[in-house]
Design a protein around this motif. Sequence first.
Motif, mmCIF file in Angstrom:
data_model
loop_
_atom_site.group_PDB
_atom_site.id
_atom_site.type_symbol
_atom_site.label_atom_id
_atom_site.label_comp_id
_atom_site.label_asym_id
_atom_site.label_seq_id
_atom_site.Cartn_x
_atom_site.Cartn_y
_atom_site.Cartn_z
ATOM 1 N N GLY A 1 37.072 -12.160 -2.969
ATOM 2 C CA GLY A 1 38.332 -12.757 -2.544
ATOM 3 C C GLY A 1 38.213 -14.012 -1.733
ATOM 4 N N GLY A 2 37.019 -14.586 -1.669
ATOM 5 C CA GLY A 2 36.842 -15.805 -0.896
ATOM 6 C C GLY A 2 37.239 -17.054 -1.661
ATOM 7 N N PHE A 3 37.372 -18.145 -0.940
ATOM 8 C CA PHE A 3 37.714 -19.450 -1.496
ATOM 9 C C PHE A 3 36.510 -20.359 -1.274
ATOM 10 N N GLY A 4 35.701 -20.559 -2.335
ATOM 11 C CA GLY A 4 34.512 -21.383 -2.218
ATOM 12 C C GLY A 4 33.352 -20.626 -1.606
ATOM 13 N N PHE A 5 32.147 -21.023 -2.025
ATOM 14 C CA PHE A 5 30.905 -20.424 -1.503
ATOM 15 C C PHE A 5 29.808 -21.422 -1.811
ATOM 16 N N ARG A 6 29.751 -22.496 -1.008
ATOM 17 C CA ARG A 6 28.943 -23.643 -1.429
ATOM 18 C C ARG A 6 28.443 -24.499 -0.268
ATOM 19 N N ASP A 7 27.643 -25.513 -0.657
ATOM 20 C CA ASP A 7 27.155 -26.573 0.230
ATOM 21 C C ASP A 7 26.187 -26.058 1.291
ATOM 22 N N PRO A 8 25.069 -25.444 0.883
ATOM 23 C CA PRO A 8 24.124 -24.896 1.861
ATOM 24 C C PRO A 8 23.446 -25.980 2.686
ATOM 25 N N LYS A 9 23.467 -25.806 3.998
ATOM 26 C CA LYS A 9 22.692 -26.660 4.908
ATOM 27 C C LYS A 9 21.648 -25.771 5.573
ATOM 28 N N VAL A 10 20.375 -26.129 5.396
ATOM 29 C CA VAL A 10 19.256 -25.287 5.827
ATOM 30 C C VAL A 10 18.444 -26.018 6.881
ATOM 31 N N TRP A 11 17.968 -25.270 7.892
ATOM 32 C CA TRP A 11 17.076 -25.813 8.908
ATOM 33 C C TRP A 11 16.173 -24.698 9.411
ATOM 34 N N GLN A 12 15.173 -25.081 10.176
ATOM 35 C CA GLN A 12 14.201 -24.122 10.681
ATOM 36 C C GLN A 12 14.288 -24.044 12.203
ATOM 37 N N HIS A 13 14.176 -22.806 12.706
ATOM 38 C CA HIS A 13 14.197 -22.578 14.155
ATOM 39 C C HIS A 13 13.197 -21.480 14.480
ATOM 40 N N GLY B 1 35.955 -19.847 2.644
ATOM 41 C CA GLY B 1 37.299 -19.640 3.155
ATOM 42 C C GLY B 1 37.854 -18.323 2.668
ATOM 43 N N LYS B 2 38.711 -17.704 3.471
ATOM 44 C CA LYS B 2 39.362 -16.464 3.066
ATOM 45 C C LYS B 2 40.606 -16.243 3.913
ATOM 46 N N ASP B 3 41.637 -15.722 3.257
ATOM 47 C CA ASP B 3 42.895 -15.413 3.943
ATOM 48 C C ASP B 3 43.473 -16.637 4.648
ATOM 49 N N GLY B 4 43.288 -17.812 4.025
ATOM 50 C CA GLY B 4 43.841 -19.035 4.578
ATOM 51 C C GLY B 4 43.060 -19.641 5.716
ATOM 52 N N LEU B 5 41.872 -19.095 6.008
ATOM 53 C CA LEU B 5 41.062 -19.589 7.112
ATOM 54 C C LEU B 5 39.744 -20.153 6.610
ATOM 55 N N GLY B 6 39.441 -21.395 6.973
ATOM 56 C CA GLY B 6 38.129 -21.946 6.693
ATOM 57 C C GLY B 6 37.076 -21.252 7.537
ATOM 58 N N LYS B 7 35.897 -21.054 6.942
ATOM 59 C CA LYS B 7 34.835 -20.327 7.629
ATOM 60 C C LYS B 7 33.480 -20.949 7.302
#
Length: 497
Positions: free
Chosen positions: A164-176, A187-193
């Motif tokens: 039920g999500g809106f989009g699942f993309r644009d991975p930004k990866v880093w190391q810590h 996004g889901k239920d009208g909220l960006g996440k």
Amino acid sequence: MERKKRHMERVEHANQALEQAAELVIEDHFRLGYHVMPPAGWMNDPNGLIYWNEEYHVFYQHYPYEPNWGPMHWGHAKSKNLINWEHLPIALAPSEAYDCGESGGYGCWSGSAVDDNGVLTLVYTGHVDGREPTEVQCIATSMDGVIFNKSSLNPVIAVAPEDGGFGFRDPKVWQHEGQWYMVLGYGKDGLGKTLMYTSSDLLAWRYLGVAAESDGTMGDMWECPDLFPLGDGDDHVLIISPMNMGATKTMYLTGKLSYETGKFDYRYAERLDYGFDFYAPQTFVDGNGRRILIGWMNIWGAQMPEQAHGWMGAFTLPRELTLAEDGTLRMQPVAELVALRKEHHRVEGRSIEAGEITSIAGVQGNQLEIIAVFDAAQSEGEFGLQLRCSEDGAEYTEVIYAVAQRTLRVDRTHSGAGESGVSEVQLDPLEDGSIRLHIFVDRSSVELFANDGTKTVTNRIYPKRDSLGVKLFAREGAAFMEGLDVWELAEKKPANL
């Protein structure tokens, strides 16, 4: 082997098409002189920004076959100094079931790059309309920084954590601390996440949870998230490109990140750039430890006059980021850009009478750097500069500061072809009462850094070739300009393929 062969054939076909298209690109007066742009075809989001093997690499969303959005490839350019850019062969082309389909709605969508023990690794979203799931996360690797091979284990994240999500993309990866971390737009239920994952090897990823989400006012899907530490403490910054948030196309949030829980507790949120043409920015750390940002210097849905000449899209100038004590972000042009300066013109302090519009003797051009300092305490009404002015006064782009309202505006009403509109941002004077405007003009762009990067305004403009004048003005009261410095800038074209 079949997978590798298939991808290389697609890349080679795209490179051949791009080379042919580049020969047909019209060297029009909209082609930028010192910004990154495609040799031909379409460009949007910056991808995979990285300092690797003592060179700067930028990748970008690219359709090499025509100057319109299409199945996304990854274009590629590199530089040793952030000024001279050399275009390299296309890095990624759609070729597999997870990034290639029958309609136009597929491709190697946005992502990032990391150095995995000397291996340049791209992490990207495979997108195919009509497939379930539509979006998955994939990797491709290179030993030489030119030829990339997609992993046989793709997709490395095959499904979103919930339905039920809106989009699942644009991975930004880093190391810590030896561990890999990834944030994804969602996004889901009208909220960006922003979703957060962790991995020890870039292949097996564990979902940590929602790092941050909208408070209900920040769009319904957060594209191109970028989460990174900044400053001397443990402060972090999250940059997002929220969808369906009206005029606001990019934001930044500052706060604290828990690597154990994956939660980002933000305490400050603001629009990142106040111009019309700024989207999908991405950051990276260079060899000097600077956090540098580059964005797409266009926006979805706008008129794009350069398309008629065989190309579309450009990147902003590289900008160094710093974090102020109050949690606000500063963006300033990188120091390397000083090398572009040629002939210098200096105007000492002078008063500008109310209603006066005056040309600056000996100053004109379509590639300029301008630093203007005004004394707001000794000024009334509105004051500023007109750029790319035509001789008959009909065409110009206006940078305006309104003293009483403490607002800075960039007005494109008379800028020429393309979109019009007025960009506006609140701007308080500096502690000494001055307003400092640092402006870069490059043929079809104006980038404004106000008060040492406290606020920035980025816009594309499309004036006529001979609109070259620069003027000072004041209205509804007199103004005092403490000083004006203008440099003509050298043209630095990317090398041909």
